[in-house]
Design a protein around this motif. Sequence first.
Motif, PDB file in Angstrom:
ATOM      1  N   VAL A 164       0.834  -1.198   0.000  1.00 15.34           N
ATOM      2  CA  VAL A 164       0.000   0.000   0.000  1.00 15.34           C
ATOM      3  C   VAL A 164       0.875   1.256   0.000  1.00 15.34           C
ATOM      4  N   VAL A 165       1.990   1.249   0.736  1.00 13.03           N
ATOM      5  CA  VAL A 165       2.832   2.446   0.751  1.00 13.03           C
ATOM      6  C   VAL A 165       3.435   2.674  -0.627  1.00 13.03           C
ATOM      7  N   VAL A 168       0.778   4.212  -2.923  1.00 12.20           N
ATOM      8  CA  VAL A 168       0.628   5.652  -2.706  1.00 12.20           C
ATOM      9  C   VAL A 168       1.824   6.407  -3.257  1.00 12.20           C
ATOM     10  N   CYS A 172       1.898   9.327  -6.151  1.00 10.11           N
ATOM     11  CA  CYS A 172       2.434  10.644  -5.816  1.00 10.11           C
ATOM     12  C   CYS A 172       3.551  11.034  -6.774  1.00 10.11           C
ATOM     13  N   ILE A 204       8.919   8.441   0.523  1.00  8.09           N
ATOM     14  CA  ILE A 204       7.779   7.790   1.158  1.00  8.09           C
ATOM     15  C   ILE A 204       7.836   6.277   0.924  1.00  8.09           C
TER      16      ILE A 204
END
Lengths: 225, 161
Positions: A164-165, A168, A172, A204
């Motif tokens: 999931v990270v 994202v 981004c 991130i």
Amino acid sequence: MMSVASNTASTPYSYNSYAKYVYGYIASLIAFILTVIVFYYVLTGRGERIDFGWFLMETSPYMWASIGVGLAVSLSVVGAALGIYTTGVSIIGGGVKAPRIKTKNLISVIFCEAVAIYGLIIAIVLTGQIVIYTPELADSDYTVKSRNWFSGYAMFGAGIITGVVNLVCGICVGQVGSGAALSDAADPTLFVKVLIIEIFGSAIGLFGLIVSVLVISKAKMGDKA
Amino acid sequence: MATEFCPVYSPFFGVMGCVSSIVFTCLGAGYGTAKSGVGITAMGVMRPDLIIRGLFPVVLAGIVGIYGLVVSVVISGGLTQNLSLFSSFVQLGSGLSVGLAGLAAGFAIGIVGDAGVRGFAQQPKLFVGMMLILIFAEVLAIYGLIVALILNTRAGSGTCE
């Protein structure tokens, strides 16, 4: 009055506007069915049959570990793909009038691809951790069972974190890369400054990688107590 | 041996706490970086000299991600196989608190950063105002971090024999 009536007759509703009603209907139908089922169990005195703990205990740790592996690589790749198509479309669109941007802006595409590589690395490390344990030993020795069950949950968690990270992060970096391509097409001196924002976005994905490596290091399946 | 309060499935909730803290804060950080980044690239075309000062919302969004990283690392240090339900649920709570607070803060930083840098490009005196609003949004994530860390210091006090 006549013009208003003819307006509503001549412009048909598009299918897109019905989507929120359909999703709302399906979601509320599912919620209603679940509520009825839960109330039926609780009000007839069988509330303890709805047991999340039973589900966690009876499912095999191989299921959790394998789902973790699958989600780690697949969601990372989805994030990378979303980023690449967002950036790529802008590079090509901006490159129509400014073809010089096409080679420099491949860096943004490479940043998105790196996100997929993070997911691949974690998935490969996770598959190395899936080890067979003998079920009779797990039933007789509680420490073996608790370690294998804990490892299954930890690998699932590590897979979800990475997946999931990275999803994202990919989205981004794609958005920022798209802006970078268009601003590079307008003014070539801007690219290096906008790259700083992409590096922040890429960090991130690295956070997710760090945490999932920490969680994987706790997981150890197998027969040894 | 498994008891009623130390069942074999209790580490699942601790792991979910670790997951939720990093995942939700990174969702917020990603949204903040992307939304304010798009605003910076848009305003950079007109005012390239202001880009470096315009990176302020991006830095704050990254800091929100670091809060989630810190809490995840602290929670993952407390994950073991013989975990009491008390410890694991406290870890779930602390992960959720920093996670969802960071998600909200990241969204706020993104939206304010986007509008802020676009206004800052047209009126450079707005920089201080944008900075103050962004700091108030960042403080929301700090509230979540404080609660998460306070909860997590209690997580060690439940024991299995």
